[in-house]
Design a protein around this motif. Structure first.
Motif, PDB file in Angstrom:
ATOM      1  N   SER A  87       0.818  -1.210   0.000  1.00  0.00           N
ATOM      2  CA  SER A  87       0.000   0.000   0.000  1.00  0.00           C
ATOM      3  C   SER A  87       0.854   1.262   0.000  1.00  0.00           C
ATOM      4  CB  SER A  87      -0.941   0.014   1.210  1.00  0.00           C
ATOM      5  OG  SER A  87      -0.192  -0.004   2.416  1.00  0.00           O
ATOM      6  N   TYR A  88       2.150   1.111   0.326  1.00  0.00           N
ATOM      7  CA  TYR A  88       3.019   2.291   0.345  1.00  0.00           C
ATOM      8  C   TYR A  88       4.470   1.878   0.115  1.00  0.00           C
ATOM      9  CZ  TYR A  88       4.704   0.929   4.980  1.00  0.00           C
ATOM     10  OH  TYR A  88       5.275   0.242   6.024  1.00  0.00           O
ATOM     11  N   ILE A  89       5.256   2.846  -0.319  1.00  0.00           N
ATOM     12  CA  ILE A  89       6.701   2.699  -0.532  1.00  0.00           C
ATOM     13  C   ILE A  89       7.391   3.652   0.432  1.00  0.00           C
ATOM     14  CG2 ILE A  89       8.578   3.129  -2.181  1.00  0.00           C
ATOM     15  CD1 ILE A  89       6.326   2.557  -4.376  1.00  0.00           C
ATOM     16  N   ALA A 146       4.683  16.082  -8.362  1.00  0.00           N
ATOM     17  CA  ALA A 146       3.934  14.838  -8.534  1.00  0.00           C
ATOM     18  C   ALA A 146       4.271  13.854  -7.417  1.00  0.00           C
ATOM     19  CB  ALA A 146       4.252  14.220  -9.893  1.00  0.00           C
ATOM     20  N   MET A 147       5.541  13.818  -7.026  1.00  0.00           N
ATOM     21  CA  MET A 147       5.949  12.940  -5.934  1.00  0.00           C
ATOM     22  C   MET A 147       5.316  13.386  -4.611  1.00  0.00           C
ATOM     23  SD  MET A 147       9.937  12.530  -7.131  1.00  0.00           S
ATOM     24  CE  MET A 147      10.469  11.275  -5.958  1.00  0.00           C
ATOM     25  N   VAL A 148       5.150  14.676  -4.448  1.00  0.00           N
ATOM     26  CA  VAL A 148       4.474  15.192  -3.249  1.00  0.00           C
ATOM     27  C   VAL A 148       3.012  14.743  -3.245  1.00  0.00           C
ATOM     28  CG1 VAL A 148       3.729  17.267  -2.020  1.00  0.00           C
ATOM     29  CG2 VAL A 148       6.036  17.146  -2.973  1.00  0.00           C
ATOM     30  N   GLN A 149       2.387  14.715  -4.424  1.00  0.00           N
ATOM     31  CA  GLN A 149       1.014  14.198  -4.520  1.00  0.00           C
ATOM     32  C   GLN A 149       0.947  12.764  -4.013  1.00  0.00           C
ATOM     33  OE1 GLN A 149       0.096  15.921  -8.878  1.00  0.00           O
ATOM     34  NE2 GLN A 149      -1.586  14.706  -8.048  1.00  0.00           N
ATOM     35  N   LEU A 150       1.923  11.973  -4.397  1.00  0.00           N
ATOM     36  CA  LEU A 150       1.971  10.584  -3.956  1.00  0.00           C
ATOM     37  C   LEU A 150       2.153  10.489  -2.446  1.00  0.00           C
ATOM     38  CD1 LEU A 150       4.249   9.179  -6.800  1.00  0.00           C
ATOM     39  CD2 LEU A 150       1.816   8.701  -6.484  1.00  0.00           C
ATOM     40  N   LYS A 151       2.982  11.370  -1.916  1.00  0.00           N
ATOM     41  CA  LYS A 151       3.188  11.379  -0.468  1.00  0.00           C
ATOM     42  C   LYS A 151       1.908  11.785   0.256  1.00  0.00           C
ATOM     43  CE  LYS A 151       5.868  13.433   3.278  1.00  0.00           C
ATOM     44  NZ  LYS A 151       6.880  14.428   3.684  1.00  0.00           N
ATOM     45  N   ASP A 152       1.271  12.819  -0.239  1.00  0.00           N
ATOM     46  CA  ASP A 152       0.029  13.290   0.396  1.00  0.00           C
ATOM     47  C   ASP A 152      -1.060  12.213   0.363  1.00  0.00           C
ATOM     48  OD1 ASP A 152       1.229  15.697   0.942  1.00  0.00           O
ATOM     49  OD2 ASP A 152       0.336  16.758  -0.758  1.00  0.00           O
ATOM     50  N   ALA A 153      -0.997  11.353  -0.651  1.00  0.00           N
ATOM     51  CA  ALA A 153      -1.976  10.274  -0.779  1.00  0.00           C
ATOM     52  C   ALA A 153      -1.592   9.051   0.048  1.00  0.00           C
ATOM     53  CB  ALA A 153      -2.126   9.881  -2.242  1.00  0.00           C
ATOM     54  N   GLY A 154      -0.450   9.110   0.740  1.00  0.00           N
ATOM     55  CA  GLY A 154      -0.011   8.001   1.573  1.00  0.00           C
ATOM     56  C   GLY A 154       0.645   6.865   0.816  1.00  0.00           C
ATOM     57  N   LYS A 155       1.011   7.110  -0.462  1.00  0.00           N
ATOM     58  CA  LYS A 155       1.582   6.038  -1.277  1.00  0.00           C
ATOM     59  C   LYS A 155       3.104   5.956  -1.164  1.00  0.00           C
ATOM     60  CE  LYS A 155      -2.316   6.221  -4.423  1.00  0.00           C
ATOM     61  NZ  LYS A 155      -2.809   6.512  -5.784  1.00  0.00           N
ATOM     62  N   ILE A 156       3.733   7.054  -0.765  1.00  0.00           N
ATOM     63  CA  ILE A 156       5.169   7.059  -0.487  1.00  0.00           C
ATOM     64  C   ILE A 156       5.391   7.888   0.775  1.00  0.00           C
ATOM     65  CG2 ILE A 156       5.724   6.885  -2.951  1.00  0.00           C
ATOM     66  CD1 ILE A 156       6.650   9.790  -2.885  1.00  0.00           C
ATOM     67  N   LYS A 157       6.524   7.660   1.411  1.00  0.00           N
ATOM     68  CA  LYS A 157       6.813   8.394   2.642  1.00  0.00           C
ATOM     69  C   LYS A 157       7.924   9.428   2.478  1.00  0.00           C
ATOM     70  CE  LYS A 157       5.198   4.995   6.031  1.00  0.00           C
ATOM     71  NZ  LYS A 157       5.539   4.235   7.265  1.00  0.00           N
ATOM     72  N   TYR A 158       8.946   9.089   1.692  1.00  0.00           N
ATOM     73  CA  TYR A 158      10.100   9.979   1.532  1.00  0.00           C
ATOM     74  C   TYR A 158      10.471  10.070   0.060  1.00  0.00           C
ATOM     75  CZ  TYR A 158      10.416   9.212   6.554  1.00  0.00           C
ATOM     76  OH  TYR A 158      10.127   9.128   7.895  1.00  0.00           O
ATOM     77  N   LEU A 159      11.052  11.201  -0.314  1.00  0.00           N
ATOM     78  CA  LEU A 159      11.396  11.480  -1.707  1.00  0.00           C
ATOM     79  C   LEU A 159      12.901  11.403  -1.927  1.00  0.00           C
ATOM     80  CD1 LEU A 159       8.563  12.806  -1.232  1.00  0.00           C
ATOM     81  CD2 LEU A 159       9.226  14.521  -2.942  1.00  0.00           C
ATOM     82  N   GLY A 160      13.285  10.870  -3.082  1.00  0.00           N
ATOM     83  CA  GLY A 160      14.694  10.792  -3.434  1.00  0.00           C
ATOM     84  C   GLY A 160      14.927  11.064  -4.903  1.00  0.00           C
ATOM     85  N   LEU A 161      16.152  11.424  -5.245  1.00  0.00           N
ATOM     86  CA  LEU A 161      16.592  11.601  -6.629  1.00  0.00           C
ATOM     87  C   LEU A 161      17.841  10.757  -6.837  1.00  0.00           C
ATOM     88  CD1 LEU A 161      16.318  15.489  -7.151  1.00  0.00           C
ATOM     89  CD2 LEU A 161      14.639  13.739  -7.784  1.00  0.00           C
ATOM     90  N   SER A 162      18.140  10.451  -8.088  1.00  0.00           N
ATOM     91  CA  SER A 162      19.330   9.675  -8.403  1.00  0.00           C
ATOM     92  C   SER A 162      20.046  10.277  -9.606  1.00  0.00           C
ATOM     93  CB  SER A 162      18.944   8.222  -8.704  1.00  0.00           C
ATOM     94  OG  SER A 162      20.077   7.442  -9.015  1.00  0.00           O
ATOM     95  N   GLU A 163      21.363  10.398  -9.497  1.00  0.00           N
ATOM     96  CA  GLU A 163      22.219  10.914 -10.572  1.00  0.00           C
ATOM     97  C   GLU A 163      21.755  12.278 -11.085  1.00  0.00           C
ATOM     98  OE1 GLU A 163      25.053   9.981 -11.406  1.00  0.00           O
ATOM     99  OE2 GLU A 163      25.271   7.876 -10.851  1.00  0.00           O
ATOM    100  N   CYS A 164      21.368  13.139 -10.189  1.00  0.00           N
ATOM    101  CA  CYS A 164      20.968  14.493 -10.560  1.00  0.00           C
ATOM    102  C   CYS A 164      22.152  15.451 -10.403  1.00  0.00           C
ATOM    103  CB  CYS A 164      19.823  14.962  -9.662  1.00  0.00           C
ATOM    104  SG  CYS A 164      20.247  14.968  -7.892  1.00  0.00           S
ATOM    105  N   SER A 165      22.022  16.622 -10.952  1.00  0.00           N
ATOM    106  CA  SER A 165      23.046  17.651 -10.757  1.00  0.00           C
ATOM    107  C   SER A 165      22.786  18.362  -9.434  1.00  0.00           C
ATOM    108  CB  SER A 165      23.002  18.666 -11.895  1.00  0.00           C
ATOM    109  OG  SER A 165      21.806  19.444 -11.820  1.00  0.00           O
ATOM    110  N   ALA A 166      23.779  19.089  -8.961  1.00  0.00           N
ATOM    111  CA  ALA A 166      23.621  19.863  -7.723  1.00  0.00           C
ATOM    112  C   ALA A 166      22.535  20.920  -7.892  1.00  0.00           C
ATOM    113  CB  ALA A 166      24.951  20.514  -7.344  1.00  0.00           C
ATOM    114  N   ALA A 167      22.483  21.535  -9.076  1.00  0.00           N
ATOM    115  CA  ALA A 167      21.480  22.574  -9.318  1.00  0.00           C
ATOM    116  C   ALA A 167      20.071  21.985  -9.301  1.00  0.00           C
ATOM    117  CB  ALA A 167      21.743  23.265 -10.653  1.00  0.00           C
ATOM    118  N   SER A 168      19.911  20.819  -9.940  1.00  0.00           N
ATOM    119  CA  SER A 168      18.596  20.176  -9.937  1.00  0.00           C
ATOM    120  C   SER A 168      18.195  19.791  -8.518  1.00  0.00           C
ATOM    121  CB  SER A 168      18.622  18.915 -10.816  1.00  0.00           C
ATOM    122  OG  SER A 168      18.775  19.249 -12.176  1.00  0.00           O
ATOM    123  N   LEU A 169      19.151  19.345  -7.733  1.00  0.00           N
ATOM    124  CA  LEU A 169      18.860  18.953  -6.355  1.00  0.00           C
ATOM    125  C   LEU A 169      18.382  20.143  -5.538  1.00  0.00           C
ATOM    126  CD1 LEU A 169      18.842  16.889  -4.094  1.00  0.00           C
ATOM    127  CD2 LEU A 169      21.288  17.319  -3.756  1.00  0.00           C
TER     128      LEU A 169
END
Length: 342
Positions: free
Chosen positions: A120-122, A142-165
């Motif tokens: 039910s959640y990640i 969009a990821m915040v929408q998922l969090k607000d819906a209880g489908k995820i708890k924490y957000l992460g990024l992978s291989e992003c630039s410092a500026a994007s982060l």
């Protein structure tokens, strides 16, 4: 058996096992996938050893389904596992890799992962790669929408630039950034990228994938002949017939240091990464229970300042041959995104 140590995943984050478990190799990329029962046995042993930080992705063929079966058999253990999965990467018919970090895809990919996992959640949901077209702000919203819906708890990024982060973090706190980090891949420390520096400035954990150089630091791999035919490492420049033997010089140097301490080279490597800061979380993968035990035991290895310095000296003296990714995949590293339209 002592319980493995934990640390907060990012500023005010949840406590997770100091060394995680990358599950990709159980199902894909590193040769033939393990038979289901063997894969489930490895997961059972990880749990028994106290390894509770598990990492998968929707693109690891069959991996989320393997986890579903494990959770079906162990429903009461779900709450003990801090589970990370990812979205945005896919395979095209011609064999190349696609990326989609659009809001629409983020929402649909999460639903698909939850179905495959039977959950039910990640706990931690990563954007596996930014597509370079979608403003990172839109992806995070969009990821915040998922969090607000209880489908995820924490957000992460992978291989992003410092500026994007920084831009992503301004929309919602990012708990973790997953990057390749090993004696063979120190780009995140570079002043050119400022990725580790940015993570620390913002209080974001750095999850180090392939911390053993995709298995090279184990010392067990000595040539391309050690790989199965469908092992994707055969396509990586660092493992070419020309470069592989040259890169073993660093492996042998680290193996000598490890032997002097009575430990395995992989354990010394993981302990060294842990010594880089309490915000570093390596996630080595393996299909062998013996290696899994070694990786868990690395969390109890104590290094002196001299040990850490000697390891760093060996790494800095080494001349690494070959890039860490193929040309197509290199384009997906340290990705910037366009600014949102006004």
């Amino acid at each position: 058996m002592s319980k493995p140590p934990t640390r907060p995943l990012g500023k005010n984050g949840p406590e997770v096992t100091r060394v995680g478990f990358g599950l990709m190799g159980l199902s894909s990329y590193y040769g033939k996938p393990l038979p289901i029962e063997e894969g489930l046995h490895v997961l059972d042993q990880a749990y028994e050893l106290g390894e509770r930080f598990w990492d998968t992705a929707d693109v690891y063929s069959g991996n989320e389904e393997l986890l579903r079966e494990w959770f079906i058999r162990n429903p009461k253990k779900r709450q003990d596992i801090f589970l990370a999965t990812k979205f945005s990467l896919g395979a095209l018919p011609d064999g190349t890799t696609s990326r989609d970090s659009s809001p629409e895809y983020a929402l649909s990919a999460c639903e698909a992962s939850l179905r495959r996992l039977g959950l039910s959640y990640i706990d931690l949901y990563y954007c596996h790669r930014l597509d370079g077209k979608t403003p990172v702000e839109e992806t995070v919203k969009a990821m915040v929408q998922l969090k607000d819906a209880g489908k995820i708890k924490y957000l992460g990024l992978s291989e992003c630039s410092a500026a994007s982060l920084r831009r992503a973090h301004s929309i919602h706190p990012i708990s973790a950034v997953q990057m390749e980090y090993s004696p063979f891949s120190l780009e995140i420390e570079s002043s050119d990228y400022k990725l580790l520096e940015t993570c620390r400035d913002l209080g974001i954990a750095l999850v180090a994938y392939s911390p053993l150089g995709r298995g090279m630091m184990s010392g067990a791999l000595r040539s391309v002949a050690d790989f199965e035919d469908d092992d994707f490492r055969k396509k990586l420049p660092r493992f070419s017939a020309e470069n592989f033997p040259k890169n073993l010089q660093l492996v042998d140097s680290i193996s000598e240091l490890a032997a002097s301490k009575g430990i395995h080279s992989s354990q010394l490597t993981l302990a060294w990464l842990l010594a880089q800061g309490n915000d570093i979380f390596p996630i080595p993968g393996t299909t062998k229970v013996e290696r899994l035990k070694e990786n868990v035991d690395s969390m109890f290895v104590q290094l002196s300042g001299k040990d850490v310095a000697q390891f760093r000296e060996a790494v800095e003296k080494a001349n690494i041959h070959g890039e860490r990714s193929s040309d197509q995949l290199t384009e997906m590293l340290f990705v910037d995104t366009p600014l949102p339209s006004i």
